[in-house]
Design a protein around this motif. Structure first.
Motif, PDB file in Angstrom:
ATOM      1  N   ILE A   1       0.849  -1.191   0.000  1.00 25.20           N
ATOM      2  CA  ILE A   1       0.000   0.000   0.000  1.00 25.20           C
ATOM      3  C   ILE A   1       0.887   1.246   0.000  1.00 25.20           C
ATOM      4  O   ILE A   1       1.785   1.388   0.838  1.00 25.20           O
ATOM      5  N   LYS A   2       0.644   2.159  -0.935  1.00 25.45           N
ATOM      6  CA  LYS A   2       1.404   3.419  -0.988  1.00 25.45           C
ATOM      7  C   LYS A   2       0.671   4.477  -0.159  1.00 25.45           C
ATOM      8  O   LYS A   2      -0.556   4.621  -0.259  1.00 25.45           O
ATOM      9  N   ILE A   3       1.411   5.207   0.661  1.00 27.28           N
ATOM     10  CA  ILE A   3       0.821   6.247   1.510  1.00 27.28           C
ATOM     11  C   ILE A   3       0.920   7.593   0.795  1.00 27.28           C
ATOM     12  O   ILE A   3       1.994   8.000   0.348  1.00 27.28           O
ATOM     13  N   LEU A   4      -0.217   8.267   0.695  1.00 29.85           N
ATOM     14  CA  LEU A   4      -0.285   9.542  -0.017  1.00 29.85           C
ATOM     15  C   LEU A   4       0.266  10.686   0.826  1.00 29.85           C
ATOM     16  O   LEU A   4       0.015  10.762   2.036  1.00 29.85           O
ATOM     17  N   TYR A   5       0.978  11.588   0.189  1.00 26.44           N
ATOM     18  CA  TYR A   5       1.342  12.846   0.822  1.00 26.44           C
ATOM     19  C   TYR A   5       0.146  13.783   0.673  1.00 26.44           C
ATOM     20  O   TYR A   5      -0.276  14.091  -0.443  1.00 26.44           O
ATOM     21  N   ILE A   6      -0.385  14.247   1.794  1.00 24.52           N
ATOM     22  CA  ILE A   6      -1.582  15.086   1.752  1.00 24.52           C
ATOM     23  C   ILE A   6      -1.308  16.404   1.035  1.00 24.52           C
ATOM     24  O   ILE A   6      -2.190  16.962   0.374  1.00 24.52           O
ATOM     25  N   ASN A   7      -0.069  16.892   1.109  1.00 26.76           N
ATOM     26  CA  ASN A   7       0.243  18.162   0.446  1.00 26.76           C
ATOM     27  C   ASN A   7       0.517  17.985  -1.048  1.00 26.76           C
ATOM     28  O   ASN A   7       0.833  18.949  -1.742  1.00 26.76           O
ATOM     29  N   LYS A   8       0.361  16.765  -1.549  1.00 24.89           N
ATOM     30  CA  LYS A   8       0.580  16.510  -2.977  1.00 24.89           C
ATOM     31  C   LYS A   8      -0.634  15.842  -3.615  1.00 24.89           C
ATOM     32  O   LYS A   8      -0.502  15.096  -4.593  1.00 24.89           O
ATOM     33  N   LEU A   9      -1.812  16.117  -3.081  1.00 26.98           N
ATOM     34  CA  LEU A   9      -3.011  15.493  -3.623  1.00 26.98           C
ATOM     35  C   LEU A   9      -3.321  15.966  -5.038  1.00 26.98           C
ATOM     36  O   LEU A   9      -4.058  15.295  -5.769  1.00 26.98           O
TER      37      LEU A   9
END
Length: 383
Positions: free
Chosen positions: A364-372
């Protein structure tokens, strides 16, 4: 001597009787379905279903069985597809090898291939054995076409096409050491911030981490802005300076969401949106009928993130989060991108860290919230 006309009449009568008998039989079946109870009516209906009859009479080819094996792997988005290993007992029996994430239970694979084989009319059985606890699934058709899939746990095997974004609520209620444990884990996350609470001292230093991104929920009520020392109670306020002051209170501010009120100060909203544009801060759109604030943010060119794409997990216990999240990400048969909000004050921070690290290990890849804005699935471009 019997004339051809008499023979023709007899044949017509016989055909008519057969047709009438057939109609009578159909009517009798329909009457039976109407009379018997719902339970038996369903069973009889299933027996007469065209697709069910097709399954009875269809012949499963070797290619159909092979396709099922590959379909199962693709449904998980596994990073390795099955490979033909060896022929077993002749050409009618083939063995496939499928690598499987070692940290995931093999029963998950067994359930999926059993589900798909049932839909395809292919027989299924399995046993678990071997030094590495491998799983052997046997597939067979009515023509006795038998193939085996040996599912082998492997540390390099992983899922693909699964992404998770994490937003934490009430992070300020945690003990200092818990916040440190989250930031030191190097797991990307976002956290919710409000006007009445903002980080200071060492906590602010910790949240300056490249892994953290703040999401500010701004009340734009004039009374609230005065209460939190962003505007003057009397006299003319410097709106650009006030907006800049607010931006500086929260490290790594990535997204903003406005709380509407009856006394909205639109001068402050305009000034804040101007500063947000300069700092490339995104705008959380509530999926409402666009209002004046939405229009201002849209006109300024802010990136719109749909609030409807954020799933609320704040009312769940840790056990519920773990069960639901794993089921959502692992069980999905399509690429999956999910953002969840968790109330971190209600669960142990380390347990959440351990869960996310487990998900990362299975792919599972974790998203960077500041790069949505790199993920158009979360964005709204047309109001």
């Amino acid at each position: 001597m019997i004339s051809n006309d008499r023979i023709s009449r007899k044949q017509r009568l016989k055909t008519s009787k057969n047709r009438n008998a057939g109609i009578a039989l159909v009517l009798a079946v329909i009457l039976l379905l109407l009379v018997v109870g719902g339970k038996y009516r369903t069973r009889i209906g299933n027996a007469l279903d065209v697709s069910a009859l097709n399954k009875i009479f269809q012949k499963i080819s070797p290619d159909d069985v092979d396709s099922l094996v590959f379909q199962t792997a693709r449904s998980f988005g596994l990073n390795s597809l099955p490979e033909v290993n060896t022929a077993v007992a002749g050409s009618s029996r083939v063995r496939f090898t499928q690598l499987w994430p070692s940290r995931m239970p093999l029963v998950i694979y067994a359930r999926r291939i059993r589900e798909l084989s049932g839909k395809s009319g292919i027989g299924f059985d399995f046993t678990q054995f071997g030094e590495k606890d491998s799983l052997v699934c046997e597939l067979f058709s009515r023509d006795d076409i038998r193939k085996e899939v040996v599912v082998i746990p492997d540390r390099k095997a992983a899922l693909e096409g699964r992404f998770l974004g994490i937003i934490l609520k009430d992070i300020y209620k945690l003990e200092h050491q818990e916040i440190v444990s989250i930031t030191k884990s190097k797991i990307p996350f976002g956290y919710l911030a409000k006007l009445d609470v903002f980080p200071a001292g060492d906590i602010k230093t910790q949240l300056h981490s490249e892994w953290a991104a703040s999401i500010l929920n701004v009340s734009v009520s004039h009374k609230d802005l005065v209460r939190y020392d962003l505007l003057k109670s009397e006299g003319k306020s410097d709106y650009p300076a006030s907006a800049l002051d607010l931006l500086g209170r929260y490290p790594n501010l990535a997204l903003v969401r406005f709380e509407r009120s009856d006394d909205t100060d639109y001068l402050f909203v305009e000034a804040f949106i101007d500063r947000a544009k300069e700092h490339k801060i995104g705008y959380i759109y509530d999926n409402r009928t666009p209002d004046r604030i939405d229009s201002l943010a849209f006109s300024a060119g802010l990136t719109f993130i749909s609030h409807g794409k954020i799933v609320d997990y704040t009312g769940k216990s840790f056990a519920e989060i773990r069960t639901d999240l794993v089921a959502e990400l692992v069980g999905s048969k399509n690429p999956n991108k999910t953002i969840i909000t968790i109330d971190i004050s209600k669960i142990q921070a380390q347990k959440l860290v351990d869960l996310i690290e487990y998900l990362m290990k299975i792919g599972i890849k974790i998203l960077y919230i500041n790069k949505l804005n790199d993920h158009p699935e979360f964005m709204t471009e047309d109001l």
